[in-house]
Scaffold this active site. Structure first.
Site, PDB file in Angstrom:
ATOM      1  N   THR A 120       0.696  -1.398   0.054  1.00 18.38           N
ATOM      2  CA  THR A 120      -0.114  -0.080   0.030  1.00 18.38           C
ATOM      3  C   THR A 120       0.958   1.367   0.036  1.00 18.38           C
ATOM      4  O   THR A 120       1.569   1.562   1.054  1.00 18.38           O
ATOM      5  CB  THR A 120      -0.901   0.137   1.368  1.00 18.38           C
ATOM      6  OG1 THR A 120      -1.551  -1.402   1.079  1.00 18.38           O
ATOM      7  CG2 THR A 120      -1.945   1.121   1.136  1.00 18.38           C
ATOM      8  N   PHE A 157      -6.999  -6.480  -0.738  1.00 18.72           N
ATOM      9  CA  PHE A 157      -8.045  -6.707   0.447  1.00 18.72           C
ATOM     10  C   PHE A 157      -8.034  -7.652   1.298  1.00 18.72           C
ATOM     11  O   PHE A 157      -8.885  -7.655   1.942  1.00 18.72           O
ATOM     12  CB  PHE A 157      -9.212  -6.349  -0.537  1.00 18.72           C
ATOM     13  CG  PHE A 157      -9.226  -5.147  -1.345  1.00 18.72           C
ATOM     14  CD1 PHE A 157      -9.127  -3.735  -0.762  1.00 18.72           C
ATOM     15  CD2 PHE A 157      -9.020  -5.553  -2.605  1.00 18.72           C
ATOM     16  CE1 PHE A 157      -9.273  -2.878  -1.795  1.00 18.72           C
ATOM     17  CE2 PHE A 157      -8.983  -4.550  -3.535  1.00 18.72           C
ATOM     18  CZ  PHE A 157      -9.153  -3.184  -3.250  1.00 18.72           C
ATOM     19  N   LEU A 158      -7.190  -8.256   1.547  1.00 16.30           N
ATOM     20  CA  LEU A 158      -7.020  -9.421   2.524  1.00 16.30           C
ATOM     21  C   LEU A 158      -6.950  -9.106   3.826  1.00 16.30           C
ATOM     22  O   LEU A 158      -6.390  -8.082   4.408  1.00 16.30           O
ATOM     23  CB  LEU A 158      -5.965 -10.472   2.221  1.00 16.30           C
ATOM     24  CG  LEU A 158      -4.415 -10.080   2.147  1.00 16.30           C
ATOM     25  CD1 LEU A 158      -3.703 -10.062   3.459  1.00 16.30           C
ATOM     26  CD2 LEU A 158      -3.669 -11.137   1.062  1.00 16.30           C
ATOM     27  N   CYS A 283      -2.839  -1.588   9.070  1.00 13.66           N
ATOM     28  CA  CYS A 283      -3.381  -0.960   7.980  1.00 13.66           C
ATOM     29  C   CYS A 283      -4.155   0.148   8.258  1.00 13.66           C
ATOM     30  O   CYS A 283      -4.078   1.317   7.659  1.00 13.66           O
ATOM     31  CB  CYS A 283      -4.215  -2.013   7.168  1.00 13.66           C
ATOM     32  SG  CYS A 283      -3.280  -3.418   6.785  1.00 13.66           S
ATOM     33  N   ARG A 350       1.231  -5.439  15.535  1.00 11.40           N
ATOM     34  CA  ARG A 350       1.304  -3.865  14.971  1.00 11.40           C
ATOM     35  C   ARG A 350       0.245  -3.080  15.321  1.00 11.40           C
ATOM     36  O   ARG A 350      -0.986  -3.478  15.166  1.00 11.40           O
ATOM     37  CB  ARG A 350       1.880  -3.863  13.534  1.00 11.40           C
ATOM     38  CG  ARG A 350       3.078  -4.364  13.272  1.00 11.40           C
ATOM     39  CD  ARG A 350       3.327  -4.318  11.974  1.00 11.40           C
ATOM     40  NE  ARG A 350       2.627  -5.547  11.141  1.00 11.40           N
ATOM     41  CZ  ARG A 350       2.667  -5.687   9.661  1.00 11.40           C
ATOM     42  NH1 ARG A 350       3.288  -4.783   9.025  1.00 11.40           N
ATOM     43  NH2 ARG A 350       1.865  -6.690   9.296  1.00 11.40           N
TER      44      ARG A 350
HETATM   45  C1  UGA Z   1      -7.643  -4.849   6.903  1.00  9.98           C
HETATM   46  C2  UGA Z   1      -8.704  -4.638   5.650  1.00  9.98           C
HETATM   47  O1  UGA Z   1      -9.944  -5.495   6.339  1.00  9.98           O
HETATM   48  C3  UGA Z   1      -8.415  -5.488   4.449  1.00  9.98           C
HETATM   49  O2  UGA Z   1      -9.571  -5.280   3.675  1.00  9.98           O
HETATM   50  C4  UGA Z   1      -7.089  -4.864   4.014  1.00  9.98           C
HETATM   51  O3  UGA Z   1      -6.622  -5.651   2.806  1.00  9.98           O
HETATM   52  C5  UGA Z   1      -5.926  -4.869   5.200  1.00  9.98           C
HETATM   53  O4  UGA Z   1      -6.586  -4.158   6.137  1.00  9.98           O
HETATM   54  C6  UGA Z   1      -4.800  -4.167   4.322  1.00  9.98           C
HETATM   55  O5  UGA Z   1      -4.803  -3.020   4.129  1.00  9.98           O
HETATM   56  O6  UGA Z   1      -3.860  -4.895   4.311  1.00  9.98           O
HETATM   57  P1  UGA Z   1      -6.784  -6.280   8.770  1.00  9.98           P
HETATM   58  O7  UGA Z   1      -6.188  -5.123   9.189  1.00  9.98           O
HETATM   59  O8  UGA Z   1      -5.944  -7.740   8.492  1.00  9.98           O
HETATM   60  O9  UGA Z   1      -7.448  -5.956   7.262  1.00  9.98           O
HETATM   61  O10 UGA Z   1      -7.783  -6.727   9.911  1.00  9.98           O
HETATM   62  P2  UGA Z   1      -9.467  -6.446   9.916  1.00  9.98           P
HETATM   63  O11 UGA Z   1     -10.012  -7.629   9.820  1.00  9.98           O
HETATM   64  O12 UGA Z   1     -10.079  -5.360   8.904  1.00  9.98           O
HETATM   65  O13 UGA Z   1      -9.634  -5.716  11.148  1.00  9.98           O
HETATM   66  C7  UGA Z   1      -8.728  -4.649  11.590  1.00  9.98           C
HETATM   67  C8  UGA Z   1      -9.191  -4.178  13.085  1.00  9.98           C
HETATM   68  O14 UGA Z   1     -10.512  -3.494  13.124  1.00  9.98           O
HETATM   69  C9  UGA Z   1      -8.879  -5.261  13.955  1.00  9.98           C
HETATM   70  O15 UGA Z   1      -8.099  -4.725  15.202  1.00  9.98           O
HETATM   71  C10 UGA Z   1     -10.218  -5.732  14.430  1.00  9.98           C
HETATM   72  O16 UGA Z   1     -10.459  -5.834  15.780  1.00  9.98           O
HETATM   73  C11 UGA Z   1     -11.005  -4.298  14.319  1.00  9.98           C
HETATM   74  N1  UGA Z   1     -12.465  -4.423  14.001  1.00  9.98           N
HETATM   75  C12 UGA Z   1     -12.974  -4.989  12.919  1.00  9.98           C
HETATM   76  C13 UGA Z   1     -13.547  -3.725  14.918  1.00  9.98           C
HETATM   77  O17 UGA Z   1     -13.023  -3.227  15.827  1.00  9.98           O
HETATM   78  N2  UGA Z   1     -14.809  -4.084  14.669  1.00  9.98           N
HETATM   79  C14 UGA Z   1     -15.078  -4.763  13.656  1.00  9.98           C
HETATM   80  O18 UGA Z   1     -16.597  -4.713  13.257  1.00  9.98           O
HETATM   81  C15 UGA Z   1     -14.280  -5.210  12.503  1.00  9.98           C
END
Ligand code: UGA
Length: 454
Positions: A120, A157-158, A283, A350
């Site tokens: 990114t 977008f993983l 991210c 992180r």
């Molecule tokens: C995120 C995006 O979801 C991916 O689509 C993107 O590719 C990725 O960043 C990236 O740019 O590499 P990720 O950081 O792996 O993915 O994890 P998420 O599942 O999005 O969770 C991110 C944070 O949000 C976590 O701390 C999770 O606990 C929190 N979260 C998620 C919430 O507090 N509430 C929710 O409803 C969902």
């Protein structure tokens, strides 16, 4: 197709494993010899469910090496998937991208190749990467690099923890380039995913009813912006529900029900409306910060994105405030944190809320005990400076604790024997930072249950 991937982190390794599984010939490059040695031995440097299995299944199409010399000249597509960690001022540190681009320029043989930004990178980086490759090529070859390569953007977008599923069965594939030839090559590369023609691995079954995957084929700048705009939107969805959660708590509403009630409107959608401590990970924080910074280069502000960041910062403070409200005095208290990873099913720490919360509590004079089913070892290596007690089991965390905080909603924690745990605590207070536990059940064990909102 012949593909080289620079960087064997979450993105690089997942992409490499999936493309090799689809039948492409993939070479993964990483300057870290230890990582490459580990991969040669069939192990992975990161924890990601089913990655070891997929790498094993794709073995015949995969190679790992530390140098560019054997991987670059032959490749038709070269992915840059290196880390872009935040600099002290919040902007992404692009030194690894720069070194990858120079490495490509130094080693490629002049036949047409597409350099694909998978990391990114800030909007406009496609042009910048192109200029670095060109400069390096011309420096090493002493001749002009006319139309011999092109730069494309292919944002991923993983999500960590479900990275392979997200890569094989994505909601969409986005490719961006300013020339038709590169777009055509990327289309060919992703065709098995777009048409879903590959045989699904038994451990990663294809979601029922999944048909063709939509393709967004666009220009470079649009592809780059799509990545940032998507992450910022997801981040603000979470901050929105957390903001509403604060009001829910005041008016006595149940934020879980509120989230469900609004999420079932298909225009809103139920996902990413889980209230709690807020987002962490490598991210959302970095990308929202970079988006605001890019806007400011054009004299624009992004107040919605800035507010989402501010709310996320506040959520972490609320943990300390809530504990203070309950315990009145924090100095000398023993607080147990369940979970260190920024979310379940990863060992990634992180920007994890747990680190921030642990620091704040230590600063307040608490004795902090921590546990994580997977990330504990990594935590001990990476956060030696943080004066907390690492526990092998949740039971050890509970021993004599004045309060327990659920920071990461691992399934393991949901299934704990909370009655037995409560019996080990000095005072039976559980702050559920993810609104993930059964408050009625915990109440039956004499536990004072506190949600983070509502
Ligand atoms: C995120 C995006 O979801 C991916 O689509 C993107 O590719 C990725 O960043 C990236 O740019 O590499 P990720 O950081 O792996 O993915 O994890 P998420 O599942 O999005 O969770 C991110 C944070 O949000 C976590 O701390 C999770 O606990 C929190 N979260 C998620 C919430 O507090 N509430 C929710 O409803 C969902």
């Amino acid at each position: 197709m012949k593909v080289s991937i620079i960087g064997t982190g979450y993105v690089g390794l997942t992409t490499g494993a999936c493309l090799a599984y689809l039948g492409h010939k993939v070479t993964c490059i990483d300057s870290d010899e230890k990582k490459i040695a580990l991969l040669h031995s069939g192990k992975t440097p990161i924890y990601e469910p089913f990655l070891t299995e997929l790498l094993a299944d794709a073995k015949s199409n995969l190679q790992f090496c530390t140098g560019y010399a054997s991987a670059v000249p032959d490749a038709e597509l070269i992915f840059i998937a290196v880390g872009t960690p935040p600099s002290p001022d919040g902007s992404p540190d692009l030194r690894y991208v720069s070194s990858a681009a120079r490495g490509i320029g130094e080693h490629y043989d002049g036949s047409f190749v597409v350099v694909v930004n998978k990391s990114t990178v800030p909007i406009g980086s496609g042009n910048w990467v192109g200029s670095l490759v060109r400069e390096s090529y011309e420096q090493h070859r002493g001749r002009k690099a006319n139309q011999q390569f092109s730069v494309a953007s292919n944002p991923e977008f993983l999500r960590e923890g479900t990275a392979l599923h997200d890569s094989l069965y994505p909601d969409r594939v986005v490719i961006g380039a300013d020339d038709a030839r590169s777009l055509e090559m990327l289309y060919t590369l992703y065709r098995p995913i777009l048409d879903q023609t590959f045989a699904a691995p038994p451990y990663l079954p294809r979601p029922e009813g999944l048909g063709a995957v939509p393709l967004i084929s666009t220009d470079l700048a649009s592809a780059e912006l799509i990545k940032y705009a998507a992450n910022a939107f997801l981040a603000l969805k979470i901050s929105y529900i957390n903001e509403v959660g604060q009001l829910a708590e005041k008016v006595g509403a149940d934020i879980q029900q509120v989230a469900k009630g609004i999420g079932l409107d298909v225009r809103i959608g139920t996902r990413f409306l889980q209230s709690g401590i807020g987002w962490g990970g490598s991210c959302f924080g970095k990308d929202t910060s970079a988006l605001v910074a890019t806007a400011s280069e054009y004299n624009l502000t992004m107040p919605i994105v800035e507010a989402a960041r501010e709310i996320n910062r506040r959520q972490r403070e609320r943990v300390v405030e809530k504990l203070l409200g309950e315990l009145k005095i924090l100095k000398g208290r023993t607080i147990g944190l369940l979970g260190l990873a920024f979310k379940p099913n990863t060992d990634d720490l992180r920007e994890s809320p747990a680190i921030d919360i642990a620091r704040k509590l230590v600063e307040r004079g608490c004795k902090v005990k921590v546990h994580d089913p997977v990330a504990l070892e990594r935590f001990q290596e990476e956060y030696r400076d943080l004066a907390v007690i690492c526990c092998e089991t949740p039971e050890q965390v509970a021993d004599d604790a004045d309060a327990l905080v659920l920071v990461t909603e691992w399934q393991h924690y949901r299934e704990l024997d909370w009655e037995a745990l409560a019996a080990r605590m000095r005072s039976r207070i559980v702050l559920d930072g993810r609104n993930a536990l059964d408050r009625v059940k915990l109440g039956r064990f004499g536990i004072r249950y506190l949600g983070i909102a509502g």
